[in-house]
Design a protein around this motif. Structure first.
Motif, PDB file in Angstrom:
ATOM      1  N   MET A  65      -5.801  20.696 -19.212  1.00 37.87           N
ATOM      2  CA  MET A  65      -4.419  20.914 -18.498  1.00 37.87           C
ATOM      3  C   MET A  65      -3.834  22.203 -18.271  1.00 37.87           C
ATOM      4  O   MET A  65      -3.415  22.758 -19.733  1.00 37.87           O
ATOM      5  N   GLY A  66      -3.601  22.679 -17.346  1.00 34.14           N
ATOM      6  CA  GLY A  66      -3.434  24.032 -17.427  1.00 34.14           C
ATOM      7  C   GLY A  66      -1.909  24.326 -16.561  1.00 34.14           C
ATOM      8  O   GLY A  66      -1.303  23.560 -15.719  1.00 34.14           O
ATOM      9  N   TRP A  67      -1.096  25.246 -17.123  1.00 31.77           N
ATOM     10  CA  TRP A  67       0.261  25.605 -16.473  1.00 31.77           C
ATOM     11  C   TRP A  67       0.068  27.009 -15.898  1.00 31.77           C
ATOM     12  O   TRP A  67      -0.493  27.857 -16.440  1.00 31.77           O
ATOM     13  N   TYR A  68       0.348  27.153 -14.324  1.00 29.00           N
ATOM     14  CA  TYR A  68       0.112  28.215 -13.833  1.00 29.00           C
ATOM     15  C   TYR A  68       1.451  28.742 -13.014  1.00 29.00           C
ATOM     16  O   TYR A  68       2.363  27.885 -13.122  1.00 29.00           O
ATOM     17  N   ARG A  69       1.864  29.914 -12.821  1.00 25.70           N
ATOM     18  CA  ARG A  69       2.996  30.210 -11.990  1.00 25.70           C
ATOM     19  C   ARG A  69       2.358  31.274 -10.941  1.00 25.70           C
ATOM     20  O   ARG A  69       1.671  31.880 -11.007  1.00 25.70           O
ATOM     21  N   GLN A  70       3.599  31.166  -9.815  1.00 26.03           N
ATOM     22  CA  GLN A  70       3.370  31.900  -8.974  1.00 26.03           C
ATOM     23  C   GLN A  70       4.853  32.640  -8.270  1.00 26.03           C
ATOM     24  O   GLN A  70       5.529  31.964  -7.916  1.00 26.03           O
ATOM     25  N   TYR A  85       3.283  25.488 -11.658  1.00 25.66           N
ATOM     26  CA  TYR A  85       2.525  24.309 -11.366  1.00 25.66           C
ATOM     27  C   TYR A  85       1.645  23.770 -12.374  1.00 25.66           C
ATOM     28  O   TYR A  85       1.252  24.667 -13.436  1.00 25.66           O
ATOM     29  N   CYS A  86       1.240  22.460 -12.593  1.00 25.85           N
ATOM     30  CA  CYS A  86       0.388  22.220 -13.421  1.00 25.85           C
ATOM     31  C   CYS A  86      -1.064  21.957 -12.799  1.00 25.85           C
ATOM     32  O   CYS A  86      -0.899  21.547 -11.689  1.00 25.85           O
ATOM     33  N   ASN A  87      -2.159  21.980 -13.841  1.00 23.08           N
ATOM     34  CA  ASN A  87      -3.388  21.903 -12.959  1.00 23.08           C
ATOM     35  C   ASN A  87      -4.375  21.261 -14.043  1.00 23.08           C
ATOM     36  O   ASN A  87      -4.272  21.250 -15.193  1.00 23.08           O
ATOM     37  N   ALA A  88      -4.778  20.141 -13.611  1.00 22.99           N
ATOM     38  CA  ALA A  88      -5.699  19.036 -14.441  1.00 22.99           C
ATOM     39  C   ALA A  88      -7.074  19.284 -13.953  1.00 22.99           C
ATOM     40  O   ALA A  88      -7.506  19.170 -12.769  1.00 22.99           O
ATOM     41  N   ARG A  89      -8.023  19.860 -14.940  1.00 25.27           N
ATOM     42  CA  ARG A  89      -9.471  19.782 -14.592  1.00 25.27           C
ATOM     43  C   ARG A  89     -10.458  19.136 -15.435  1.00 25.27           C
ATOM     44  O   ARG A  89      -9.868  18.915 -16.654  1.00 25.27           O
ATOM     45  N   LYS A  90     -11.487  18.989 -15.217  1.00 26.62           N
ATOM     46  CA  LYS A  90     -12.461  18.030 -15.982  1.00 26.62           C
ATOM     47  C   LYS A  90     -12.978  19.434 -17.040  1.00 26.62           C
ATOM     48  O   LYS A  90     -12.794  18.839 -18.288  1.00 26.62           O
TER      49      LYS A  90
END
Length: 118
Positions: free
Chosen positions: A34-39, A94-99
């Motif tokens: 689970m990542g947190w990103y920003r723009q 933004y949060c981002n969920a990856r395998k």
């Protein structure tokens, strides 16, 4: 498929704190990272930090020591605690969920605006 719902953004003054939440639904068991990103306006989306399934966390240099990622397994929710906020932290988060770390896409939250201004 995983769905992510974010909350917690807002307008704060420099030095104040905010906590963002990202609640997952669907195939939660597939979430490996689970990542947190920003723009920020006019800038590319950047990684703020991420947490893997084992709880290993990494942060971008710009937020290290000020931001903390955590999770509540019972609520299927990940958090981004942001302290000592600066105007340069202003962005859509933004949060981002990856395998896995090698998954180039994954599921994205809808984004939440964080504005740091006096």
């Amino acid at each position: 498929q995983v769905q992510l719902t974010e909350s917690g953004g807002g307008l704060v003054q420099p030095g104040e704190s905010l906590r963002l939440s990202c609640t997952a639904s669907g195939r939660i068991f597939e979430i490996g990272v689970m990542g947190w990103y920003r723009q920020a306006p006019g800038k590319q989306r950047e990684l703020v930090g991420d947490m893997n399934r084992r709880g290993t966390i990494a942060y971008a240099h710009s937020v290290k020591g000020r931001f903390t990622i955590s999770r509540d397994n019972a609520k299927n929710t990940w958090y981004l605690q942001m302290n000592s906020l600066k105007p340069e932290d202003t962005a859509v988060y933004y949060c981002n969920a990856r395998k896995t770390y090698f998954d180039s896409s994954g599921a994205w939250g809808q984004g939440t605006q964080v504005t740091v201004s006096s």
